[in-house]
Design a protein around this motif. Sequence first.
Motif, mmCIF file in Angstrom:
data_model
loop_
_atom_site.group_PDB
_atom_site.id
_atom_site.type_symbol
_atom_site.label_atom_id
_atom_site.label_comp_id
_atom_site.label_asym_id
_atom_site.label_seq_id
_atom_site.Cartn_x
_atom_site.Cartn_y
_atom_site.Cartn_z
ATOM 1 N N ASN A 138 0.822 -1.211 0.000
ATOM 2 C CA ASN A 138 0.000 0.000 0.000
ATOM 3 C C ASN A 138 0.857 1.262 0.000
ATOM 4 O O ASN A 138 0.580 2.215 -0.740
ATOM 5 C CB ASN A 138 -0.924 0.002 1.223
ATOM 6 C CG ASN A 138 -2.021 -1.044 1.114
ATOM 7 O OD1 ASN A 138 -2.357 -1.485 0.020
ATOM 8 N ND2 ASN A 138 -2.566 -1.452 2.255
ATOM 9 N N CYS A 139 1.888 1.269 0.830
ATOM 10 C CA CYS A 139 2.732 2.467 0.920
ATOM 11 C C CYS A 139 3.551 2.660 -0.356
ATOM 12 O O CYS A 139 3.677 3.778 -0.862
ATOM 13 C CB CYS A 139 3.644 2.347 2.145
ATOM 14 S SG CYS A 139 4.520 3.879 2.521
ATOM 15 N N TYR B 124 1.381 3.992 -3.052
ATOM 16 C CA TYR B 124 1.054 5.397 -2.829
ATOM 17 C C TYR B 124 2.163 6.307 -3.359
ATOM 18 O O TYR B 124 1.897 7.277 -4.078
ATOM 19 C CB TYR B 124 0.824 5.648 -1.341
ATOM 20 C CG TYR B 124 0.601 7.108 -1.015
ATOM 21 C CD1 TYR B 124 -0.608 7.726 -1.305
ATOM 22 C CD2 TYR B 124 1.619 7.881 -0.441
ATOM 23 C CE1 TYR B 124 -0.803 9.071 -1.029
ATOM 24 C CE2 TYR B 124 1.432 9.222 -0.157
ATOM 25 C CZ TYR B 124 0.224 9.815 -0.454
ATOM 26 O OH TYR B 124 0.030 11.142 -0.185
#
Length: 205
Positions: A40-41, A44
């Motif tokens: 997820n990071c 992003y």
Amino acid sequence: MTHVGNEFQETYNQMKIHGMPLPNQRVTIRIKNAKDVLKNCFSYFLSFQNAELEWQPEYDEIAGWLEDNQGRGLFLYGDCGRGKTLLSRYVLPAILLKYSRKVVTVYDAQEMNLKLDEVLKKHILSLDDIGTEEVVLNYGNKRLAFAEIMDAVEKQSKLIIVSTNLQKTRDTNNRGIIETYGERVFERIIATTKRIEFKGKSLRQ
């Protein structure tokens, strides 16, 4: 804090009073569901480059480090264009801040040289693109910045994240870590970090 050999606790306290050198406890990281967090990071921060995440085998090893670093830092080395800089500058510092409340101070190789004394005061740091720096000259004296930092990491139990395009040893196209910094620095890297090799074609578009 629980120590093995508690009969020395009072001695430890006395050593502290007398200003004697004492070992520091290593920085520990244990993040649940680390693979999902990393995906997820990473996604992003790739979105700022209008890019999508292509998961690589190296990233599984990083997720394992995030789940339990066993008190060690992280040393990312090898081929260009596989996400080492993005990981060391943005992704890992963001994850450690959000999930471990640890502030990672980030420097590139040139900043490391210019701000060496400042870097040496930090307990959790990330150094990007090691191997591109010059020798520091301070009033005519040569200082090997990365060697000084790795010495401090080992002696003071600092947590360090490093990214470099250097290989472990010299090949036909690249300088090696050992040839650049010497056996002693390499031994400190082994002692204080989990080493992950990035190998394969560049993922840059």
